[in-house]
Scaffold this active site. Structure first.
Site, PDB file in Angstrom:
ATOM      1  N   SER A 242      28.615  58.379  60.791  1.00  0.00           N
ATOM      2  CA  SER A 242      27.967  57.372  60.202  1.00  0.00           C
ATOM      3  C   SER A 242      26.814  56.730  61.002  1.00  0.00           C
ATOM      4  CB  SER A 242      29.192  56.081  60.181  1.00  0.00           C
ATOM      5  OG  SER A 242      29.424  55.805  61.799  1.00  0.00           O
TER       6      SER A 242
ATOM      7  N   HIS B  92      34.670  60.343  48.278  1.00  0.00           N
ATOM      8  CA  HIS B  92      34.641  59.742  49.774  1.00  0.00           C
ATOM      9  C   HIS B  92      36.331  58.860  49.399  1.00  0.00           C
ATOM     10  CE1 HIS B  92      30.778  59.289  51.253  1.00  0.00           C
ATOM     11  NE2 HIS B  92      30.590  60.083  50.173  1.00  0.00           N
ATOM     12  N   GLY B  93      36.518  58.365  50.752  1.00  0.00           N
ATOM     13  CA  GLY B  93      37.869  57.621  51.007  1.00  0.00           C
ATOM     14  C   GLY B  93      39.050  58.567  50.890  1.00  0.00           C
TER      15      GLY B  93
ATOM     16  N   ASN C 187      38.014  59.828  57.224  1.00  0.00           N
ATOM     17  CA  ASN C 187      37.913  59.285  58.497  1.00  0.00           C
ATOM     18  C   ASN C 187      38.955  58.489  59.004  1.00  0.00           C
ATOM     19  OD1 ASN C 187      36.352  58.065  60.744  1.00  0.00           O
ATOM     20  ND2 ASN C 187      35.374  56.262  59.417  1.00  0.00           N
ATOM     21  N   THR C 188      39.314  57.523  58.053  1.00  0.00           N
ATOM     22  CA  THR C 188      40.451  56.552  58.767  1.00  0.00           C
ATOM     23  C   THR C 188      41.698  57.262  59.218  1.00  0.00           C
ATOM     24  OG1 THR C 188      39.529  54.935  57.140  1.00  0.00           O
ATOM     25  CG2 THR C 188      41.719  54.512  58.082  1.00  0.00           C
TER      26      THR C 188
ATOM     27  N   ASP D 208      22.287  56.871  51.131  1.00  0.00           N
ATOM     28  CA  ASP D 208      23.104  56.152  50.120  1.00  0.00           C
ATOM     29  C   ASP D 208      22.305  54.910  49.537  1.00  0.00           C
ATOM     30  OD1 ASP D 208      24.966  54.615  48.920  1.00  0.00           O
ATOM     31  OD2 ASP D 208      26.569  54.232  50.643  1.00  0.00           O
TER      32      ASP D 208
ATOM     33  N   ASP E 238      26.346  60.096  57.433  1.00  0.00           N
ATOM     34  CA  ASP E 238      27.332  59.740  56.397  1.00  0.00           C
ATOM     35  C   ASP E 238      26.573  58.306  56.008  1.00  0.00           C
ATOM     36  OD1 ASP E 238      29.691  59.479  54.789  1.00  0.00           O
ATOM     37  OD2 ASP E 238      30.752  58.555  56.373  1.00  0.00           O
ATOM     38  N   HIS E 239      26.639  58.042  54.839  1.00  0.00           N
ATOM     39  CA  HIS E 239      25.951  56.629  54.228  1.00  0.00           C
ATOM     40  C   HIS E 239      24.720  56.303  55.055  1.00  0.00           C
ATOM     41  CE1 HIS E 239      29.220  56.032  51.466  1.00  0.00           C
ATOM     42  NE2 HIS E 239      30.326  56.310  52.524  1.00  0.00           N
TER      43      HIS E 239
ATOM     44  N   GLY F 208      38.982  53.529  53.743  1.00  0.00           N
ATOM     45  CA  GLY F 208      40.165  52.920  54.303  1.00  0.00           C
ATOM     46  C   GLY F 208      41.364  53.108  53.617  1.00  0.00           C
TER      47      GLY F 208
HETATM   48  P1  13P Z   1      38.379  57.115  54.763  1.00  0.00           P
HETATM   49  O1  13P Z   1      38.025  56.324  55.903  1.00  0.00           O
HETATM   50  O2  13P Z   1      39.055  56.275  53.662  1.00  0.00           O
HETATM   51  O3  13P Z   1      39.071  58.357  55.163  1.00  0.00           O
HETATM   52  O4  13P Z   1      36.942  57.324  54.014  1.00  0.00           O
HETATM   53  C1  13P Z   1      35.929  58.528  54.673  1.00  0.00           C
HETATM   54  C2  13P Z   1      34.696  58.344  54.039  1.00  0.00           C
HETATM   55  O5  13P Z   1      34.663  58.585  52.819  1.00  0.00           O
HETATM   56  C3  13P Z   1      33.486  58.360  54.749  1.00  0.00           C
HETATM   57  O6  13P Z   1      32.279  58.310  54.224  1.00  0.00           O
END
Ligand code: 13P
Length: 287
Positions: A49, A207-208, A231-232, A105, A84-85, A178
């Protein structure tokens, strides 16, 4: 081997599995993910990021570290180093810094401006063999303590952006970054299906990835998702293992405060999380 994400995603799409993008924050994170990819013979995407890039002192540092680590650790599986983004400026900086893949993005812009800027970034990135991810429909998440429901992208807008020659498309299908709220409606497979119908062979990005139930992940892959971002979940497993280590007084038992010992349980926890995701996404032995 540092490569763009283009070929690995085409292969994933054809083989009905997904390549994991795991975000990095520091040396330990990077080493844990690269070693896990090699041990599992899996392609991998390292996500950076803009905030994490800044934390690591800049994109040039990140690029140099990743390239050197691939060489020193003898990593032979395909690895993409991906922004990322990214903002418009951030995307240009990463193209210059030697990233092999970027996400521009433009989802917060109007569709026409998103189209114009994406087109420009695609031309620039492709002239250097760098792959490009674009986004349509904002992917929600926590803002000021309020967790918004994820948006669903307009399939016609997705087609407009996909037709610009991008290599992968992130489209909101009710996913958020998240943790998911208790009342989350789940992924919209109807939207995902409609987007894939309009965009043909385009590898779609989810994503996510943290907290999406396994059956939904598998269904999303079956409908065209070829890249899943996590990520989270790595952050949570790292923090949990580190906290347990400290609470056990482990760093006080005659070993001093050697940071290599303090960070070791978190390092192992990231490795375990990444391995688990690679197995779920089906990318093991696909390098
Ligand atoms: P999470 O943090 O929900 O795993 O999402 C990661 C993400 O989409 C990074 O672009």
């Amino acid at each position: 081997m540092l490569v763009s994400a283009t070929e690995m995603l085409k292969k994933a799409k054809a083989g009905h599995y997904a390549v994991g993008q795991f975000n990095i924050n520091n040396l330990e994170w990077t080493k844990a993910i690269l070693l896990t990819a090699q041990e599992n013979n899996s392609p991998v995407i390292l996500g950076v990021s803009e905030g994490a890039g800044k934390y690591m002192t800049g994109f040039k540092t990140v690029s140099a570290m990743v390239k050197a680590m691939i060489e020193e650790l003898n990593i032979t599986v395909p690895v993409a180093l991906h922004l990322d983004h990214g903002t418009y400026e951030g995307s240009k900086k990463c193209i210059e810094a030697g990233f092999s893949s970027i996400m521009f993005d433009g989802s917060s812009l109007g569709i026409e401006e998103n189209v114009e800027k994406t087109k420009e970034i695609v031309a620039l990135a492709h002239s250097k063999g760098i792959s490009v991810e674009a986004e349509v429909g904002a992917i929600g998440g926590e803002e000021d303590g309020v967790v918004g429901q994820g948006e669903c992208a307009d399939p016609d807008e997705c087609k407009k952006i996909a037709d610009l020659g991008i290599d992968m498309l992130a489209a909101g299908i009710g996913n958020i970054h998240g943790k998911y709220p208790a009342n989350w409606a789940g992924l919209s497979f109807e939207t995902l299906d409609a987007i894939q119908q309009k965009t043909g062979e385009m590898p779609l990005v989810l994503h996510g990835g943290t907290g999406i139930p396994e059956d939904m992940i598998k269904k999303a892959i079956s409908l065209g998702v070829a890249k899943i971002n996590v990520n989270t979940e790595c952050q949570l497993s790292f923090a949990d293992a580190t906290r347990k280590y400290i609470e056990a007084g482990s760093d006080l038992q005659g070993k001093g405060f050697d940071p290599r010992k303090l960070l070791a349980p978190g390092f192992e926890a990231i490795k375990a999380t990444v391995k688990e995701k690679m197995e779920l996404f089906g990318s093991v032995n696909k390098a």
